[in-house]
Design a protein around this motif. Structure first.
Motif, PDB file in Angstrom:
ATOM      1  N   ASP A   1       0.860  -1.241   0.062  1.00 30.77           N
ATOM      2  CA  ASP A   1      -0.035   0.065  -0.201  1.00 30.77           C
ATOM      3  C   ASP A   1       0.703   1.156  -0.034  1.00 30.77           C
ATOM      4  O   ASP A   1       2.072   1.073   0.584  1.00 30.77           O
ATOM      5  CB  ASP A   1      -0.922  -0.019   1.152  1.00 30.77           C
TER       6      ASP A   1
ATOM      7  N   ASP B   1     -12.557   0.107  -0.929  1.00 29.39           N
ATOM      8  CA  ASP B   1     -11.171  -0.583  -1.840  1.00 29.39           C
ATOM      9  C   ASP B   1     -10.360  -1.058  -0.921  1.00 29.39           C
ATOM     10  O   ASP B   1      -9.122  -1.313  -1.327  1.00 29.39           O
ATOM     11  CB  ASP B   1     -10.784   0.365  -2.525  1.00 29.39           C
TER      12      ASP B   1
ATOM     13  N   SER C   1      -3.992   1.154  -2.294  1.00 35.95           N
ATOM     14  CA  SER C   1      -3.194   0.343  -3.049  1.00 35.95           C
ATOM     15  C   SER C   1      -2.927   0.943  -4.400  1.00 35.95           C
ATOM     16  O   SER C   1      -3.307   2.061  -4.537  1.00 35.95           O
ATOM     17  CB  SER C   1      -4.258  -1.037  -3.680  1.00 35.95           C
ATOM     18  N   GLU C   2      -2.078   0.603  -5.197  1.00 36.05           N
ATOM     19  CA  GLU C   2      -1.974   1.338  -6.546  1.00 36.05           C
ATOM     20  C   GLU C   2      -2.984   1.404  -7.243  1.00 36.05           C
ATOM     21  O   GLU C   2      -3.212   2.528  -7.862  1.00 36.05           O
ATOM     22  CB  GLU C   2      -0.646   0.498  -7.226  1.00 36.05           C
ATOM     23  N   ASP C   3      -3.943   0.585  -7.319  1.00 32.40           N
ATOM     24  CA  ASP C   3      -5.200   0.790  -8.262  1.00 32.40           C
ATOM     25  C   ASP C   3      -6.160   1.787  -7.349  1.00 32.40           C
ATOM     26  O   ASP C   3      -6.658   2.708  -8.306  1.00 32.40           O
ATOM     27  CB  ASP C   3      -6.002  -0.437  -8.413  1.00 32.40           C
ATOM     28  N   THR C   4      -6.053   1.843  -6.234  1.00 31.82           N
ATOM     29  CA  THR C   4      -6.870   3.016  -5.536  1.00 31.82           C
ATOM     30  C   THR C   4      -6.458   4.133  -5.769  1.00 31.82           C
ATOM     31  O   THR C   4      -6.997   5.176  -5.981  1.00 31.82           O
ATOM     32  CB  THR C   4      -7.240   2.531  -4.048  1.00 31.82           C
TER      33      THR C   4
ATOM     34  N   GLN D   1      -4.666   5.269  -7.960  1.00 32.80           N
ATOM     35  CA  GLN D   1      -5.056   5.989  -9.720  1.00 32.80           C
ATOM     36  C   GLN D   1      -6.502   6.384  -9.534  1.00 32.80           C
ATOM     37  O   GLN D   1      -6.782   7.256 -10.414  1.00 32.80           O
ATOM     38  CB  GLN D   1      -4.825   4.817 -10.553  1.00 32.80           C
ATOM     39  N   GLN D   2      -7.274   5.439  -9.039  1.00 30.17           N
ATOM     40  CA  GLN D   2      -8.922   6.010  -8.795  1.00 30.17           C
ATOM     41  C   GLN D   2      -8.892   7.234  -8.088  1.00 30.17           C
ATOM     42  O   GLN D   2      -9.771   8.178  -8.696  1.00 30.17           O
ATOM     43  CB  GLN D   2      -9.450   5.055  -8.246  1.00 30.17           C
TER      44      GLN D   2
END
Length: 99
Positions: free
Chosen positions: A23, A49, A68-71, A73-74
């Motif tokens: 994270d 998330d 997280s990396e995805d979150t 970016q979101q």
């Protein structure tokens, strides 16, 4: 059978811990005119998330979080509409001279 179940649970635990290790610690700030509902929605999205809000700022509109990396970016993408500033949370050091 019990041994397989045990090792399966240990494997899941390791995966969960490793996911949290990766994270990112971030700080998200918004302009003063940003509605509180926008900030609350951003925090809710992070929690949904499986992120963690680590601090809520009082003097400025914003918060710190682990995501997280995805979150990440979101949060960055959805915050652009309201000119959110997303940055990596890091330690600052001041090296002083002679005062």
């Amino acid at each position: 059978m019990k041994l397989n179940l045990f090792f399966g649970l240990i494997g899941l635990l390791i995966v969960a811990v490793m996911a949290r290790v990766n994270d990112k610690s971030i700080i998200v700030t918004y302009p003063e005119e940003t509605p509180d509902s926008v900030i609350e929605q951003a925090k809710a999205d992070i929690k949904m998330d499986h992120g963690e809000i680590t601090h809520e700022y009082k003097l400025i509109k914003g918060f710190a979080a682990k995501v997280s990396e995805d979150t990440l970016q979101q949060v960055h993408a959805t915050g652009q509409k309201h000119k959110a500033h997303v940055e990596k949370d890091q330690q600052l050091h001041a090296q002083g001279g002679n005062f």
